[in-house]
Enzyme design. Structure first.
Site, PDB file in Angstrom:
ATOM      1  N   HIS A  63       0.851  -1.180   0.000  1.00 58.26           N
ATOM      2  CA  HIS A  63       0.000   0.000   0.000  1.00 58.26           C
ATOM      3  C   HIS A  63       0.887   1.230   0.000  1.00 58.26           C
ATOM      4  CE1 HIS A  63      -3.829  -2.050   1.796  1.00 58.26           C
ATOM      5  NE2 HIS A  63      -3.285  -2.760   0.822  1.00 58.26           N
ATOM      6  N   GLU A  79       1.055   3.861   1.890  1.00 52.26           N
ATOM      7  CA  GLU A  79       1.616   4.264   3.175  1.00 52.26           C
ATOM      8  C   GLU A  79       2.789   3.373   3.574  1.00 52.26           C
ATOM      9  OE1 GLU A  79      -2.901   5.011   3.366  1.00 52.26           O
ATOM     10  OE2 GLU A  79      -1.558   3.462   2.581  1.00 52.26           O
ATOM     11  N   CYS A 105      -5.756   1.918   5.865  1.00 49.93           N
ATOM     12  CA  CYS A 105      -6.406   0.695   6.323  1.00 49.93           C
ATOM     13  C   CYS A 105      -5.786   0.290   7.668  1.00 49.93           C
ATOM     14  CB  CYS A 105      -6.225  -0.408   5.286  1.00 49.93           C
ATOM     15  SG  CYS A 105      -4.533  -1.055   5.184  1.00 49.93           S
ATOM     16  N   CYS A 161      -2.027  -0.351   7.428  1.00 49.52           N
ATOM     17  CA  CYS A 161      -1.235   0.863   7.254  1.00 49.52           C
ATOM     18  C   CYS A 161      -1.225   1.710   8.519  1.00 49.52           C
ATOM     19  CB  CYS A 161      -1.759   1.664   6.070  1.00 49.52           C
ATOM     20  SG  CYS A 161      -1.461   0.833   4.490  1.00 49.52           S
TER      21      CYS A 161
END
Length: 151
Positions: free
Chosen positions: A47, A49, A77, A80
């Site tokens: 992801h 991040e 999420c 993250c």
């Protein structure tokens, strides 16, 4: 945040991942920018991040990123947010909410950063709706693509 949006926009062309970008800043200096690369890496942890945290940690030669702030185009999420917490990042600013991307078909857990922060007593400052309109436009532009892939 504008740099995170620009980074995410690259995926509208490349298709390497979803329409998500992140930027880590320390002392008003950009440390790292990244976008979601789940599709190109075949790695569910890539992801934006997490990718930005990895880059920032390498650049600063430290897994603790105290004094840093992360800007994310969409609410992080749980994975993250956990990485943000464990990296000891001071604050997260995000534009669109988890529910915004859930409505586009992404397989999101409906756990907000604020709920996770509260349940885990995390010291990370959470600021939602930061440049929301600009971040939401990114999602709308991605949603218009014919060859997009949700996951």
């Amino acid at each position: 945040m504008l740099l995170a949006i620009a980074e995410a926009r690259k995926n509208l062309i490349s298709g390497e991942g979803g329409p998500f970008g992140a930027c880590v800043v320390k002392d008003n200096k950009v440390i790292a920018m990244a976008r979601n690369t789940v599709l190109s890496s075949n790695d569910a942890t890539c992801h934006a991040e997490v990718n930005a945290i990895r880059k920032a940690s390498l650049k600063l030669k430290d897994y603790y990123l105290s004094g840093c702030v992360i800007y994310s185009t969409t609410e992080p999420c749980p994975m993250c947010f956990g990485a943000i917490h464990w990296a000891k990042i001071d604050a997260v600013y995000f534009g669109t909410a988890i529910n915004d991307v859930k409505e586009l078909g992404f397989d999101e857990l409906r756990l907000s950063c604020k709920k996770i922060k509260s349940a885990g007593k995390s010291p990370v400052k959470v600021v939602s709706g930061f440049l929301r309109k600009e971040c939401f436009k990114l999602l709308k532009d991605w949603n218009k693509l014919e060859n997009k892939q949700v996951y």
